[in-house]
Scaffold this motif. Structure first.
Motif, PDB file in Angstrom:
ATOM      1  N   LYS A  37       0.795  -1.237   0.000  1.00 40.32           N
ATOM      2  CA  LYS A  37       0.000   0.000   0.000  1.00 40.32           C
ATOM      3  C   LYS A  37       0.832   1.295   0.000  1.00 40.32           C
ATOM      4  CE  LYS A  37      -3.138  -1.477  -0.774  1.00 40.32           C
ATOM      5  NZ  LYS A  37      -3.187  -2.378  -1.975  1.00 40.32           N
ATOM      6  N   SER A  38       2.078   1.180  -0.419  1.00 39.45           N
ATOM      7  CA  SER A  38       2.916   2.377  -0.516  1.00 39.45           C
ATOM      8  C   SER A  38       2.888   2.983  -1.914  1.00 39.45           C
ATOM      9  CB  SER A  38       4.371   2.042  -0.195  1.00 39.45           C
ATOM     10  OG  SER A  38       4.477   1.484   1.057  1.00 39.45           O
ATOM     11  N   GLY A  39       2.114   2.382  -2.820  1.00 35.97           N
ATOM     12  CA  GLY A  39       2.074   2.886  -4.197  1.00 35.97           C
ATOM     13  C   GLY A  39       2.780   1.963  -5.174  1.00 35.97           C
ATOM     14  N   SER A  40       2.816   0.663  -4.860  1.00 37.22           N
ATOM     15  CA  SER A  40       3.487  -0.316  -5.734  1.00 37.22           C
ATOM     16  C   SER A  40       2.910  -0.308  -7.150  1.00 37.22           C
ATOM     17  CB  SER A  40       3.340  -1.729  -5.171  1.00 37.22           C
ATOM     18  OG  SER A  40       3.217  -1.733  -3.786  1.00 37.22           O
ATOM     19  N   THR A  41       1.578  -0.243  -7.244  1.00 33.16           N
ATOM     20  CA  THR A  41       0.922  -0.314  -8.555  1.00 33.16           C
ATOM     21  C   THR A  41       1.345   0.875  -9.416  1.00 33.16           C
ATOM     22  OG1 THR A  41      -0.956  -1.165  -7.283  1.00 33.16           O
ATOM     23  CG2 THR A  41      -1.343  -0.699  -9.609  1.00 33.16           C
TER      24      THR A  41
ATOM     25  N   ALA B 192       3.699   0.865 -12.900  1.00 34.02           N
ATOM     26  CA  ALA B 192       3.268   1.494 -14.157  1.00 34.02           C
ATOM     27  C   ALA B 192       4.326   2.488 -14.638  1.00 34.02           C
ATOM     28  CB  ALA B 192       1.922   2.185 -13.944  1.00 34.02           C
ATOM     29  N   MET B 193       4.794   3.336 -13.724  1.00 35.88           N
ATOM     30  CA  MET B 193       5.758   4.374 -14.123  1.00 35.88           C
ATOM     31  C   MET B 193       7.075   3.771 -14.588  1.00 35.88           C
ATOM     32  SD  MET B 193       5.374   7.642 -11.650  1.00 35.88           S
ATOM     33  CE  MET B 193       5.466   6.716 -10.151  1.00 35.88           C
ATOM     34  N   MET B 194       7.554   2.769 -13.860  1.00 39.64           N
ATOM     35  CA  MET B 194       8.847   2.189 -14.215  1.00 39.64           C
ATOM     36  C   MET B 194       8.765   1.421 -15.526  1.00 39.64           C
ATOM     37  SD  MET B 194      11.036   3.229 -12.053  1.00 39.64           S
ATOM     38  CE  MET B 194      10.060   4.678 -12.239  1.00 39.64           C
ATOM     39  N   PHE B 195       7.631   0.743 -15.748  1.00 41.58           N
ATOM     40  CA  PHE B 195       7.460   0.030 -17.013  1.00 41.58           C
ATOM     41  C   PHE B 195       7.453   1.036 -18.165  1.00 41.58           C
ATOM     42  CE2 PHE B 195       5.239  -1.828 -20.535  1.00 41.58           C
ATOM     43  CZ  PHE B 195       5.707  -3.134 -20.583  1.00 41.58           C
TER      44      PHE B 195
ATOM     45  N   ASN C  57      -3.034  -4.828 -16.671  1.00 42.91           N
ATOM     46  CA  ASN C  57      -2.896  -4.322 -15.308  1.00 42.91           C
ATOM     47  C   ASN C  57      -1.398  -4.214 -14.982  1.00 42.91           C
ATOM     48  OD1 ASN C  57      -2.585  -5.416 -12.206  1.00 42.91           O
ATOM     49  ND2 ASN C  57      -4.282  -3.994 -12.465  1.00 42.91           N
ATOM     50  N   PRO C  58      -0.965  -3.147 -14.269  1.00 40.43           N
ATOM     51  CA  PRO C  58       0.462  -2.998 -13.973  1.00 40.43           C
ATOM     52  C   PRO C  58       1.080  -4.222 -13.300  1.00 40.43           C
ATOM     53  CG  PRO C  58      -0.722  -1.007 -13.367  1.00 40.43           C
ATOM     54  CD  PRO C  58      -1.751  -1.997 -13.791  1.00 40.43           C
ATOM     55  N   HIS C  59       0.294  -4.944 -12.493  1.00 46.32           N
ATOM     56  CA  HIS C  59       0.831  -6.131 -11.816  1.00 46.32           C
ATOM     57  C   HIS C  59       1.090  -7.282 -12.797  1.00 46.32           C
ATOM     58  CE1 HIS C  59       0.265  -4.355  -7.881  1.00 46.32           C
ATOM     59  NE2 HIS C  59      -0.921  -3.953  -8.296  1.00 46.32           N
ATOM     60  N   ALA C  60       0.426  -7.242 -13.946  1.00 41.64           N
ATOM     61  CA  ALA C  60       0.685  -8.280 -14.958  1.00 41.64           C
ATOM     62  C   ALA C  60       1.974  -7.949 -15.703  1.00 41.64           C
ATOM     63  CB  ALA C  60      -0.484  -8.353 -15.929  1.00 41.64           C
ATOM     64  N   LEU C  61       2.288  -6.669 -15.829  1.00 37.65           N
ATOM     65  CA  LEU C  61       3.503  -6.264 -16.555  1.00 37.65           C
ATOM     66  C   LEU C  61       4.745  -6.380 -15.676  1.00 37.65           C
ATOM     67  CD1 LEU C  61       2.074  -3.130 -18.412  1.00 37.65           C
ATOM     68  CD2 LEU C  61       2.508  -5.396 -19.362  1.00 37.65           C
TER      69      LEU C  61
END
Ligand code: A3P
Length: 299
Positions: free
Chosen positions: A48-52, A56-59, A79-83
């Motif tokens: 919950k620190s902003g992982s999602t 997204a940003m790093m990808f 979804n960002p977690h899939a990438l």
């Protein structure tokens, strides 16, 4: 030691941190089997620190040359977690994973504390980006999230009881403060290797920190990219408003069962004020001050 957890699970303490049974299985398999490679990038967070958002940003940042058109971007349909998968979640129930489809540089995310990272992560020439968030907002976000994971007829977790556990360090990958401190110290000692970032500063000055991240990762924005507004495009693509309104993030779930929509709630700084009493806020501030005393770290 074992303690009753927040969902239908038990917490186990391993290497000083608390994990659910499933997470601990993933952690152990990951420690045993995962091989890091030179050039890998690890996105590390407490839940919950902003992982999602970071994923997204790093990808988008790292693969921007491969996907120059924001209207055709993989983030619009994935979804960002899939990438960028959670390393330890991928290992739950498995020994070997196939990473052949990963493009270079490989991007992984993890909630593992520094002490529990697979050995090869430390011995390889890779980079870590650590994103943390002030504990009050992290706690409130986590409380909402774990309530969403509970079966409806169970009702919500008690805020007071959950708060008390969090303050005692009993939370997913907690103690929260030890997790943050581990990476904070590592970022001071090995600044070429660990980039330490706060959710709040990213919210306040996203462009400055995205630029710093691009430099740290060795893929700085060219003058042409700056002039063509590439930074703004990435930030817009990854904004809470944009991501949370995409169809792919409103439906479906992670392989581990969490609904995609549960990763988007308010995306603001200071929401804890709307849920915690003045005493709770004060208590959390006091713990943070005590834990971080002498470290130079403020959240
Ligand atoms: P809130 O519950 O305070 O809204 P994680 O991704 O580590 O699970 O963290 C989830 C938190 O990040 C949630 O916080 C969520 O709303 C917020 N979040 C998700 N996407 C975001 C984005 N693009 N920008 C800012 N915050 C975001």
């Amino acid at each position: 030691p074992t303690e009753k957890g927040w969902v239908a699970n038990h917490f186990h303490q391993y290497q000083g941190f608390w994990h659910t049974t499933r997470q601990l299985q993933g952690l152990l398999a990951c420690q045993k089997h995962f091989q890091a490679e030179d050039g890998d990038i690890y996105l590390v967070t407490t839940p919950k620190s902003g992982s999602t958002w970071l994923k997204a940003m790093m990808f988008a940042l790292v693969h921007r040359v491969s996907f120059p058109d924001p209207k055709q971007h993989p983030l619009l349909t994935n979804n960002p977690h899939a990438l960028v998968p959670f390393l330890e979640h991928e290992y739950i129930g498995k020994e070997f994973l196939d990473f052949t489809n990963f493009t270079f540089p490989r991007l992984f995310s993890t909630h593992l504390p520094l002490v529990s990272l697979p050995k090869s992560v430390n011995s390889s020439n890779c980079k870590l980006v650590y994103l943390c968030r002030n504990p009050k907002d992290t706690f409130v976000s986590l409380w909402h999230f774990t309530n969403k994971l509970r079966p409806e007829n169970w009702g919500a977790n008690s805020l007071e009881e959950t708060f008390d556990k969090f303050c005692r360090g009993v939370s997913l990958y907690g103690p929260f403060w030890d997790h943050v401190l581990g990476y904070w110290k590592e970022s001071l000692e090995r600044s070429q290797r660990v980039f330490f970032l706060r959710y709040e500063e990213m919210k306040n000055e996203p462009k400055i920190h995205l630029r710093r991240l691009s430099e740290f990762l060795g893929c700085p924005f060219s003058l042409e990219e700056e002039n063509n507004g590439v930074l703004d495009e990435i930030l817009e693509l990854c904004s809470f408003e944009n991501l949370s309104n995409l169809e792919v993030n409103k439906i479906g779930m992670l392989p581990s069962g969490e609904k995609h929509e549960a990763f988007f709630r308010r995306g603001e700084v200071g929401d804890s004020m709307n849920f915690l009493t003045a005493e709770m806020l004060e208590k959390m501030d006091m713990i943070t001050e005590q834990k971080f005393h002498g470290s130079g770290l403020k959240l």
